[in-house]
Design a protein around this motif. Structure first.
Motif, PDB file in Angstrom:
ATOM      1  N   VAL A   1     -17.534  30.167   9.432  1.00 18.88           N
ATOM      2  CA  VAL A   1     -18.818  30.623   8.851  1.00 18.88           C
ATOM      3  C   VAL A   1     -19.091  29.938   7.507  1.00 18.88           C
ATOM      4  O   VAL A   1     -20.137  29.300   7.337  1.00 18.88           O
ATOM      5  CB  VAL A   1     -18.866  32.168   8.751  1.00 18.88           C
ATOM      6  N   PRO A   2     -18.191  29.986   6.544  1.00 17.40           N
ATOM      7  CA  PRO A   2     -18.515  29.338   5.254  1.00 17.40           C
ATOM      8  C   PRO A   2     -18.240  27.834   5.216  1.00 17.40           C
ATOM      9  O   PRO A   2     -18.632  27.170   4.255  1.00 17.40           O
ATOM     10  CB  PRO A   2     -17.589  30.063   4.273  1.00 17.40           C
ATOM     11  N   ASN A   3     -17.610  27.293   6.241  1.00 20.06           N
ATOM     12  CA  ASN A   3     -17.248  25.870   6.210  1.00 20.06           C
ATOM     13  C   ASN A   3     -18.513  24.999   6.172  1.00 20.06           C
ATOM     14  O   ASN A   3     -19.354  25.070   7.064  1.00 20.06           O
ATOM     15  CB  ASN A   3     -16.410  25.535   7.451  1.00 20.06           C
ATOM     16  N   PRO A   4     -18.670  24.139   5.140  1.00 20.51           N
ATOM     17  CA  PRO A   4     -19.904  23.333   4.993  1.00 20.51           C
ATOM     18  C   PRO A   4     -20.175  22.405   6.173  1.00 20.51           C
ATOM     19  O   PRO A   4     -21.325  22.032   6.397  1.00 20.51           O
ATOM     20  CB  PRO A   4     -19.644  22.507   3.728  1.00 20.51           C
ATOM     21  N   ILE A   5     -19.133  22.032   6.915  1.00 22.58           N
ATOM     22  CA  ILE A   5     -19.391  21.146   8.060  1.00 22.58           C
ATOM     23  C   ILE A   5     -19.552  21.936   9.355  1.00 22.58           C
ATOM     24  O   ILE A   5     -19.683  21.351  10.422  1.00 22.58           O
ATOM     25  CB  ILE A   5     -18.290  20.075   8.214  1.00 22.58           C
ATOM     26  N   GLU A   6     -19.553  23.250   9.231  1.00 25.00           N
ATOM     27  CA  GLU A   6     -19.785  24.057  10.433  1.00 25.00           C
ATOM     28  C   GLU A   6     -21.011  24.947  10.198  1.00 25.00           C
ATOM     29  O   GLU A   6     -22.123  24.446  10.116  1.00 25.00           O
ATOM     30  CB  GLU A   6     -18.525  24.853  10.798  1.00 25.00           C
ATOM     31  N   MET A   7     -20.826  26.227   9.974  1.00 26.67           N
ATOM     32  CA  MET A   7     -21.982  27.120   9.888  1.00 26.67           C
ATOM     33  C   MET A   7     -22.555  27.221   8.464  1.00 26.67           C
ATOM     34  O   MET A   7     -23.690  27.671   8.284  1.00 26.67           O
ATOM     35  CB  MET A   7     -21.594  28.489  10.451  1.00 26.67           C
ATOM     36  N   HIS A   8     -21.741  26.862   7.511  1.00 27.25           N
ATOM     37  CA  HIS A   8     -22.190  26.650   6.132  1.00 27.25           C
ATOM     38  C   HIS A   8     -22.924  27.858   5.512  1.00 27.25           C
ATOM     39  O   HIS A   8     -23.921  27.708   4.810  1.00 27.25           O
ATOM     40  CB  HIS A   8     -23.105  25.407   6.079  1.00 27.25           C
ATOM     41  N   LEU A   9     -22.448  29.025   5.803  1.00 26.61           N
ATOM     42  CA  LEU A   9     -23.072  30.232   5.251  1.00 26.61           C
ATOM     43  C   LEU A   9     -22.010  31.032   4.509  1.00 26.61           C
ATOM     44  O   LEU A   9     -20.991  31.400   5.089  1.00 26.61           O
ATOM     45  CB  LEU A   9     -23.662  31.083   6.389  1.00 26.61           C
ATOM     46  N   ASP A  10     -22.266  31.296   3.218  1.00 20.87           N
ATOM     47  CA  ASP A  10     -21.272  32.064   2.485  1.00 20.87           C
ATOM     48  C   ASP A  10     -21.213  33.484   3.055  1.00 20.87           C
ATOM     49  O   ASP A  10     -22.207  34.018   3.558  1.00 20.87           O
ATOM     50  CB  ASP A  10     -21.598  32.087   0.986  1.00 20.87           C
ATOM     51  N   TRP A  11     -20.051  34.044   2.976  1.00 28.48           N
ATOM     52  CA  TRP A  11     -19.849  35.351   3.617  1.00 28.48           C
ATOM     53  C   TRP A  11     -20.748  36.435   3.023  1.00 28.48           C
ATOM     54  O   TRP A  11     -21.190  37.351   3.723  1.00 28.48           O
ATOM     55  CB  TRP A  11     -18.374  35.765   3.528  1.00 28.48           C
ATOM     56  N   GLU A  12     -21.033  36.319   1.733  1.00 25.62           N
ATOM     57  CA  GLU A  12     -21.869  37.343   1.089  1.00 25.62           C
ATOM     58  C   GLU A  12     -23.237  37.417   1.776  1.00 25.62           C
ATOM     59  O   GLU A  12     -23.713  38.504   2.133  1.00 25.62           O
ATOM     60  CB  GLU A  12     -22.023  36.996  -0.386  1.00 25.62           C
ATOM     61  N   THR A  13     -23.833  36.238   1.996  1.00 21.67           N
ATOM     62  CA  THR A  13     -25.141  36.203   2.666  1.00 21.67           C
ATOM     63  C   THR A  13     -25.019  36.657   4.118  1.00 21.67           C
ATOM     64  O   THR A  13     -25.868  37.392   4.634  1.00 21.67           O
ATOM     65  CB  THR A  13     -25.735  34.780   2.602  1.00 21.67           C
ATOM     66  N   ALA A  14     -23.953  36.196   4.768  1.00 23.79           N
ATOM     67  CA  ALA A  14     -23.758  36.586   6.167  1.00 23.79           C
ATOM     68  C   ALA A  14     -23.677  38.103   6.287  1.00 23.79           C
ATOM     69  O   ALA A  14     -24.295  38.712   7.173  1.00 23.79           O
ATOM     70  CB  ALA A  14     -22.481  35.939   6.704  1.00 23.79           C
ATOM     71  N   LEU A  15     -22.940  38.721   5.358  1.00 21.44           N
ATOM     72  CA  LEU A  15     -22.776  40.173   5.420  1.00 21.44           C
ATOM     73  C   LEU A  15     -24.078  40.904   5.090  1.00 21.44           C
ATOM     74  O   LEU A  15     -24.358  41.972   5.659  1.00 21.44           O
ATOM     75  CB  LEU A  15     -21.645  40.613   4.485  1.00 21.44           C
ATOM     76  N   GLN A  16     -24.867  40.316   4.197  1.00 21.84           N
ATOM     77  CA  GLN A  16     -26.182  40.920   3.896  1.00 21.84           C
ATOM     78  C   GLN A  16     -27.060  40.920   5.143  1.00 21.84           C
ATOM     79  O   GLN A  16     -27.728  41.900   5.453  1.00 21.84           O
ATOM     80  CB  GLN A  16     -26.886  40.135   2.783  1.00 21.84           C
ATOM     81  N   ARG A  17     -27.044  39.801   5.853  1.00 22.82           N
ATOM     82  CA  ARG A  17     -27.855  39.710   7.077  1.00 22.82           C
ATOM     83  C   ARG A  17     -27.401  40.749   8.106  1.00 22.82           C
ATOM     84  O   ARG A  17     -28.207  41.425   8.734  1.00 22.82           O
ATOM     85  CB  ARG A  17     -27.742  38.307   7.690  1.00 22.82           C
ATOM     86  N   ILE A  18     -26.092  40.840   8.257  1.00 20.80           N
ATOM     87  CA  ILE A  18     -25.563  41.788   9.247  1.00 20.80           C
ATOM     88  C   ILE A  18     -25.891  43.225   8.843  1.00 20.80           C
ATOM     89  O   ILE A  18     -26.327  44.034   9.660  1.00 20.80           O
ATOM     90  CB  ILE A  18     -24.032  41.590   9.386  1.00 20.80           C
ATOM     91  N   SER A  19     -25.709  43.513   7.568  1.00 14.26           N
ATOM     92  CA  SER A  19     -25.912  44.887   7.100  1.00 14.26           C
ATOM     93  C   SER A  19     -27.371  45.317   7.155  1.00 14.26           C
ATOM     94  O   SER A  19     -27.665  46.515   7.174  1.00 14.26           O
ATOM     95  CB  SER A  19     -25.399  45.028   5.661  1.00 14.26           C
ATOM     96  N   SER A  20     -28.286  44.358   7.151  1.00 16.07           N
ATOM     97  CA  SER A  20     -29.699  44.733   7.199  1.00 16.07           C
ATOM     98  C   SER A  20     -30.235  44.768   8.638  1.00 16.07           C
ATOM     99  O   SER A  20     -31.413  45.030   8.860  1.00 16.07           O
ATOM    100  CB  SER A  20     -30.536  43.759   6.363  1.00 16.07           C
ATOM    101  N   ASP A  21     -29.385  44.524   9.590  1.00 19.32           N
ATOM    102  CA  ASP A  21     -29.789  44.533  11.000  1.00 19.32           C
ATOM    103  C   ASP A  21     -29.452  45.911  11.593  1.00 19.32           C
ATOM    104  O   ASP A  21     -28.276  46.295  11.638  1.00 19.32           O
ATOM    105  CB  ASP A  21     -29.015  43.422  11.726  1.00 19.32           C
ATOM    106  N   PRO A  22     -30.463  46.660  12.050  1.00 25.96           N
ATOM    107  CA  PRO A  22     -30.210  48.017  12.552  1.00 25.96           C
ATOM    108  C   PRO A  22     -29.196  48.064  13.694  1.00 25.96           C
ATOM    109  O   PRO A  22     -28.390  48.984  13.774  1.00 25.96           O
ATOM    110  CB  PRO A  22     -31.589  48.476  13.046  1.00 25.96           C
ATOM    111  N   PHE A  23     -29.221  47.055  14.560  1.00 25.76           N
ATOM    112  CA  PHE A  23     -28.254  47.040  15.673  1.00 25.76           C
ATOM    113  C   PHE A  23     -26.833  46.985  15.130  1.00 25.76           C
ATOM    114  O   PHE A  23     -25.952  47.752  15.526  1.00 25.76           O
ATOM    115  CB  PHE A  23     -28.512  45.842  16.596  1.00 25.76           C
TER     116      PHE A  23
END
Lengths: 252, 356
Positions: free
Chosen positions: B130-152
């Motif tokens: 997830v945070p690897n710049p050559i893969e999904m390149h998303l810091d975990w903090e942002t990833a967790l914000q996205r997940i936490s704001s998703d009702p599902f």
């Protein structure tokens, strides 16, 4: 009068709560003492534990570095009492000891074992053994052939420097992977020297690779440098296993 | 006195109280083939139906990449046994990876992860892409914000981990639960393995056993023969792999140190995790760098292209002559056997498919 009655009531309820509180999570203290017996297997060379990357001189004068020392010790009996079905010794992975428990402080004097896995177990499904059993394929890993001949009893691999020029050039070596029922060797050792530490009893089982190289059978490690239990190498396989069995001893 | 009573009552009730259960999870029974060992499940991540489903959703979710362009499944395609069709997978913004994406199956039995073995648990491995710049390149903090704001996800993480705002560890655990269900053990080879190990066959396996051709049996014999293809030292057992690392003689001087980077030891340079050969016909290109496009090229490499160096695995006994020197007939037999390792049910199993 009322005060005294109230006070007795209070004492009763207090005692009730106290007993509930102290007994609810109490440990059972009725178990008899248990003695833990630890068997430490030590691969050594002329009495010194073998170290990774260390260089050792062979009886032939060549030099060698050990890369792999693994073996199955099966049917472990102390004084006719079975204590372990099989133990996989792995020098490099630092899998050096096993333990068992007895309710008596017996400190048995004799140990008998197999170097290898006996035929009654050798051909069973290696996945079916309990996950904690050293015969389970997840622990056996590369110590099982993957088909019916079963387990590899002994794996030895070393790199050799055969030119006495003071320059490290470990470009030779030997690799032995010995299995098959007919190559199992029985070992009997007496006069175990148990060390005591509280309820722990410890003993060392030494596997001296210098003894292995030295005999009793002669092996030309430069020429006879590979075996995977092939039937046409039956003589070499037998010599390797006998030398290995002879390399186990109890007291330095 | 009343205060003392209340205090004791409170202690008594609290001391032996069970944790409140918010949702009764349904234990997941892994579908482990009879000739496989029991799967070790980490005690802190027991599998549940709900956890597996949550993990599957996350595995296919592009929210876990910076620009919502890729998910785990983008580089791990079920039809290819969860591997990729290219040597180096494309990450966010088309950034290329540095090693070939590994196939994903039978992960519950692995003792190390990644080609260089730098992760020791599946949960640990999942934290990296997830945070690897050559893969999904998303810091975990942002990833967790996205997940936490998703009702599902709020609802499902509440069910599975009793948390509406999960940490990265919970995300990793859920994906790990799903990945442990990716079990591949129903190929023609599995029948051959059972026969070779004197294990009983069920009715459908007996039917398959009659379909195994002499060429495929010949290929299996070569596979496990020292004087044949000599593959078994690294690829054996029900998982078709040994848990370990090997330098298989690809290069005179390995450009990628692999496992050697981790250990820092000279003799480990160019060693890589030994992969399973299951589903090998589906997972091209091959090797850690995807240098070989076909099985024919791989077989040729082991037959005549092995580089004999001081780093080459000493178990490759014919490295001194460039390889095992197979005849054309033997190469074809070996290839036929390698095709027996394909598990068609696995790559079509809807339980592993994209839930969306």
């Amino acid at each position: 009068m009322n005060m005294r009655l109230f006070s007795h009531k209070n004492l009763f309820v207090l005692a009730l709560f106290a007993s509930l509180f102290f007994t609810a999570c109490k440990k059972d203290h009725t178990n008899p003492p248990v003695y833990t017996y630890r068997v430490e297997v030590v691969a050594n060379y002329q009495g010194e534990p073998i170290q990774e990357d260390s260089i050792y001189q062979m009886p032939s004068g060549d030099f060698l570095k050990w890369d792999e020392i693994k073996c199955y010790l099966g049917n472990l009996y102390f004084q006719n009492q079975s204590v372990k079905e099989a133990f996989l010794y792995d020098w490099k992975a630092k899998k050096h000891h096993f333990e068992f428990e007895l309710c008596e402080d017996l400190r048995p004097e004799n140990l008998s074992l197999d170097l290898g896995v006996d035929s009654s177990r050798n051909h069973l499904d290696p996945s079916a053994f309990h996950p904690a059993n050293d015969l389970n394929i997840l622990i056996a890993n590369d110590m099982h052939w993957g088909w019916n001949p079963g387990y590899i009893f002994l794996k030895l691999r070393a790199y050799m420097d055969t030119i006495p020029d003071q320059i490290d050039q470990f470009d030779h070596g030997f690799v032995y992977h010995i299995g098959n029922d007919e190559n199992l060797v029985k070992i009997q050792l007496d006069s175990i020297d148990w060390k005591k530490e509280g309820n722990l009893r410890m003993m060392h089982l030494y596997f001296d690779l210098h003894r292995f190289l030295n005999g009793p059978n002669s092996i030309n490690f430069r020429a006879e440098n590979k075996s995977h239990s092939e039937s046409n190498l039956a003589g070499l396989n037998s010599r390797i296993m006998q030398n290995a069995a002879n390399a186990f001893y109890l007291n330095p | 006195m009343r205060i003392i009573f209340l205090f004791l009552l409170m202690i008594t009730l609290i001391s032996c109280r069970k944790d409140q259960v918010h949702y009764e999870l349904t234990p997941y029974q892994a579908d482990v083939p009879s000739h496989f060992p029991a799967m070790p499940i980490p005690p802190d991540n027991p599998m549940s139906l709900e956890g597996v489903e949550l993990g599957r959703k996350l595995f296919y979710d592009k929210q876990l990449s910076l620009d919502y362009s890729i998910s785990c499944a983008s580089c791990h395609d079920q039809s290819r046994a969860f591997s990729d069709s290219v040597a180096y997978s494309k990450g966010v913004n088309g950034t290329l990876g540095q090693r070939n994406a590994m196939a994903l199956f039978n992960l519950g039995w692995q003792k190390s992860f990644f080609w260089d073995g730098r992760a020791h648990t599946l949960e640990e491995q999942i934290l990296e892409p997830v945070p690897n710049p050559i893969e999904m390149h998303l810091d975990w903090e942002t990833a967790l914000q996205r997940i936490s704001s998703d009702p599902f996800y709020q609802q499902e993480f509440k069910k599975v981990f009793n948390s509406e705002s999960p940490g990265k560890e919970e995300v990793s655990k859920a994906i790990a639960q799903f990945l442990r269900t990716l079990i591949s053990g129903k190929s023609k080879f599995d029948v051959m393995y059972k026969i070779a190990n004197s294990l009983s066959l069920d009715a459908s396996e007996k039917v398959i056993s009659n379909q195994i051709t002499p060429q495929e049996w010949a290929g299996y014999d070569l596979f496990k023969s020292l004087n044949g293809a000599d593959c078994f030292h690294c690829h054996n057992g029900p998982l078709m792999q040994v848990q370990g690392f090997s330098n298989n003689g690809l290069d005179q001087s390995p450009p990628d140190p692999g496992y050697g980077f981790l250990t820092g030891k000279a003799e480990d340079q160019g060693k890589f995790k030994i992969p399973s050969l299951r589903n090998i016909a589906l997972t091209a290109p091959y090797m850690h760098d995807g240098r070989f496009a076909t099985l024919d090229e791989v077989i040729e490499q082991y037959s005549s292209g092995v580089q004999n160096t001081t780093l080459t695995d000493p178990l490759m006994e014919f490295a001194h002559q460039g390889g095992v020197q197979l005849s054309e007939e033997e190469k074809q037999a070996l290839k036929a056997f390698l095709h027996c390792l394909t598990d068609e049910q696995f790559v079509k199993d809807q339980r592993f498919a994209d839930p969306n």
